[in-house]
Design a protein around this motif. Structure first.
Motif, PDB file in Angstrom:
ATOM      1  N   TYR A 111       0.862  -1.174   0.000  1.00  0.00           N
ATOM      2  CA  TYR A 111       0.000   0.000   0.000  1.00  0.00           C
ATOM      3  C   TYR A 111       0.898   1.224   0.000  1.00  0.00           C
ATOM      4  CZ  TYR A 111      -3.612  -3.354   1.120  1.00  0.00           C
ATOM      5  OH  TYR A 111      -4.472  -4.437   1.075  1.00  0.00           O
ATOM      6  N   LEU A 112       0.712   2.083  -0.999  1.00  0.00           N
ATOM      7  CA  LEU A 112       1.584   3.227  -1.212  1.00  0.00           C
ATOM      8  C   LEU A 112       0.833   4.529  -0.991  1.00  0.00           C
ATOM      9  CD1 LEU A 112       2.986   2.035  -4.669  1.00  0.00           C
ATOM     10  CD2 LEU A 112       3.906   1.490  -2.418  1.00  0.00           C
ATOM     11  N   SER A 113       1.552   5.531  -0.498  1.00  0.00           N
ATOM     12  CA  SER A 113       0.963   6.869  -0.399  1.00  0.00           C
ATOM     13  C   SER A 113       0.812   7.437  -1.799  1.00  0.00           C
ATOM     14  CB  SER A 113       1.853   7.782   0.448  1.00  0.00           C
ATOM     15  OG  SER A 113       3.033   8.088  -0.250  1.00  0.00           O
ATOM     16  N   SER A 114       0.115   8.551  -1.934  1.00  0.00           N
ATOM     17  CA  SER A 114      -0.055   9.165  -3.252  1.00  0.00           C
ATOM     18  C   SER A 114       1.280   9.637  -3.814  1.00  0.00           C
ATOM     19  CB  SER A 114      -1.058  10.316  -3.173  1.00  0.00           C
ATOM     20  OG  SER A 114      -0.636  11.272  -2.223  1.00  0.00           O
ATOM     21  N   GLU A 115       2.285   9.830  -2.939  1.00  0.00           N
ATOM     22  CA  GLU A 115       3.629  10.214  -3.389  1.00  0.00           C
ATOM     23  C   GLU A 115       4.467   8.999  -3.793  1.00  0.00           C
ATOM     24  OE1 GLU A 115       2.559  11.267  -0.174  1.00  0.00           O
ATOM     25  OE2 GLU A 115       1.726  13.086  -1.055  1.00  0.00           O
ATOM     26  N   GLY A 116       3.947   7.789  -3.555  1.00  0.00           N
ATOM     27  CA  GLY A 116       4.659   6.574  -3.927  1.00  0.00           C
ATOM     28  C   GLY A 116       5.445   5.931  -2.802  1.00  0.00           C
ATOM     29  N   ASP A 117       5.377   6.492  -1.581  1.00  0.00           N
ATOM     30  CA  ASP A 117       6.085   5.897  -0.449  1.00  0.00           C
ATOM     31  C   ASP A 117       5.317   4.669   0.044  1.00  0.00           C
ATOM     32  OD1 ASP A 117       7.986   7.935  -0.457  1.00  0.00           O
ATOM     33  OD2 ASP A 117       6.784   9.175   0.906  1.00  0.00           O
ATOM     34  N   PRO A 118       6.000   3.540   0.261  1.00  0.00           N
ATOM     35  CA  PRO A 118       5.316   2.365   0.794  1.00  0.00           C
ATOM     36  C   PRO A 118       4.936   2.600   2.256  1.00  0.00           C
ATOM     37  CG  PRO A 118       7.665   1.955   0.612  1.00  0.00           C
ATOM     38  CD  PRO A 118       7.415   3.304   0.012  1.00  0.00           C
ATOM     39  N   LEU A 119       3.677   2.338   2.608  1.00  0.00           N
ATOM     40  CA  LEU A 119       3.194   2.547   3.974  1.00  0.00           C
ATOM     41  C   LEU A 119       2.926   1.233   4.697  1.00  0.00           C
ATOM     42  CD1 LEU A 119       0.725   5.508   3.320  1.00  0.00           C
ATOM     43  CD2 LEU A 119       3.092   5.604   4.122  1.00  0.00           C
ATOM     44  N   TRP A 120       2.349   0.294   4.001  1.00  0.00           N
ATOM     45  CA  TRP A 120       1.971  -0.999   4.578  1.00  0.00           C
ATOM     46  C   TRP A 120       2.226  -2.078   3.531  1.00  0.00           C
ATOM     47  CZ3 TRP A 120       0.508  -0.910   9.566  1.00  0.00           C
ATOM     48  CH2 TRP A 120       0.028   0.290  10.082  1.00  0.00           C
ATOM     49  N   PHE A 121       2.397  -3.317   3.992  1.00  0.00           N
ATOM     50  CA  PHE A 121       2.438  -4.424   3.050  1.00  0.00           C
ATOM     51  C   PHE A 121       1.991  -5.701   3.745  1.00  0.00           C
ATOM     52  CE2 PHE A 121       6.667  -4.315   4.870  1.00  0.00           C
ATOM     53  CZ  PHE A 121       7.021  -5.646   5.036  1.00  0.00           C
ATOM     54  N   THR A 122       1.597  -6.645   2.931  1.00  0.00           N
ATOM     55  CA  THR A 122       1.264  -7.987   3.395  1.00  0.00           C
ATOM     56  C   THR A 122       2.095  -8.952   2.566  1.00  0.00           C
ATOM     57  OG1 THR A 122      -0.560  -8.282   1.838  1.00  0.00           O
ATOM     58  CG2 THR A 122      -1.113  -7.354   3.980  1.00  0.00           C
ATOM     59  N   ILE A 123       2.460 -10.049   3.148  1.00  0.00           N
ATOM     60  CA  ILE A 123       3.204 -11.087   2.440  1.00  0.00           C
ATOM     61  C   ILE A 123       2.442 -12.392   2.615  1.00  0.00           C
ATOM     62  CG2 ILE A 123       5.358 -12.405   2.320  1.00  0.00           C
ATOM     63  CD1 ILE A 123       5.738  -9.552   1.406  1.00  0.00           C
ATOM     64  N   GLY A 124       2.225 -13.088   1.516  1.00  0.00           N
ATOM     65  CA  GLY A 124       1.514 -14.352   1.552  1.00  0.00           C
ATOM     66  C   GLY A 124       0.133 -14.204   0.940  1.00  0.00           C
TER      67      GLY A 124
END
Length: 122
Positions: free
Chosen positions: A62-75
């Motif tokens: 999940y990325l901010s509107s600026e493209g910075d990654p904020l959250w992620f899930t694996i699996g």
């Protein structure tokens, strides 16, 4: 943040407002946050992108509107949301604080396990 860069990135797409609300609810319930903190950590314009790790493990970032990654899930189908350093900069008390003596840091960065008395490696 990752040992190897993510590959096989798909095109990112903005979350619908209903999906943003669901993500915000997941974040606030998983980390016991106020709705205001949820708005800070799941901002308007957040985007999602399907990713694949170097071990071919699927996930979603999940990325901010600026493209910075904020959250992620694996699996595949994973519900565990993992905050990134960008998220922790916004709310530094999101995760528990762990302190260790300065002399231990070079040993840990060299690959040693962090041990606690009577416990197993972290």
């Amino acid at each position: 943040m990752f040992k190897k860069p993510l590959h096989n990135l798909k095109t990112s797409s903005a979350l619908r407002s209903s999906d943003r609300r669901k993500l915000k609810q997941r974040v606030t319930s998983a980390f016991n946050l106020s709705p205001e903190d949820g708005d800070l950590l799941v901002p308007d314009g957040i985007e999602s992108v399907k990713v694949s790790t170097h071990l071919e493990e699927p996930g979603v970032a999940y990325l901010s509107s600026e493209g910075d990654p904020l959250w992620f899930t694996i699996g595949k189908g994973s519900d565990e949301l993992i905050p990134t350093i960008y998220t922790l900069w916004k709310k530094d008390d999101l995760l528990p604080f762990l302190s260790t003596p300065a002399a231990v840091i070079p040993i840990l960065t060299g690959g040693a396990d962090l041990m606690i008395p009577g416990g197993r490696g972290v």
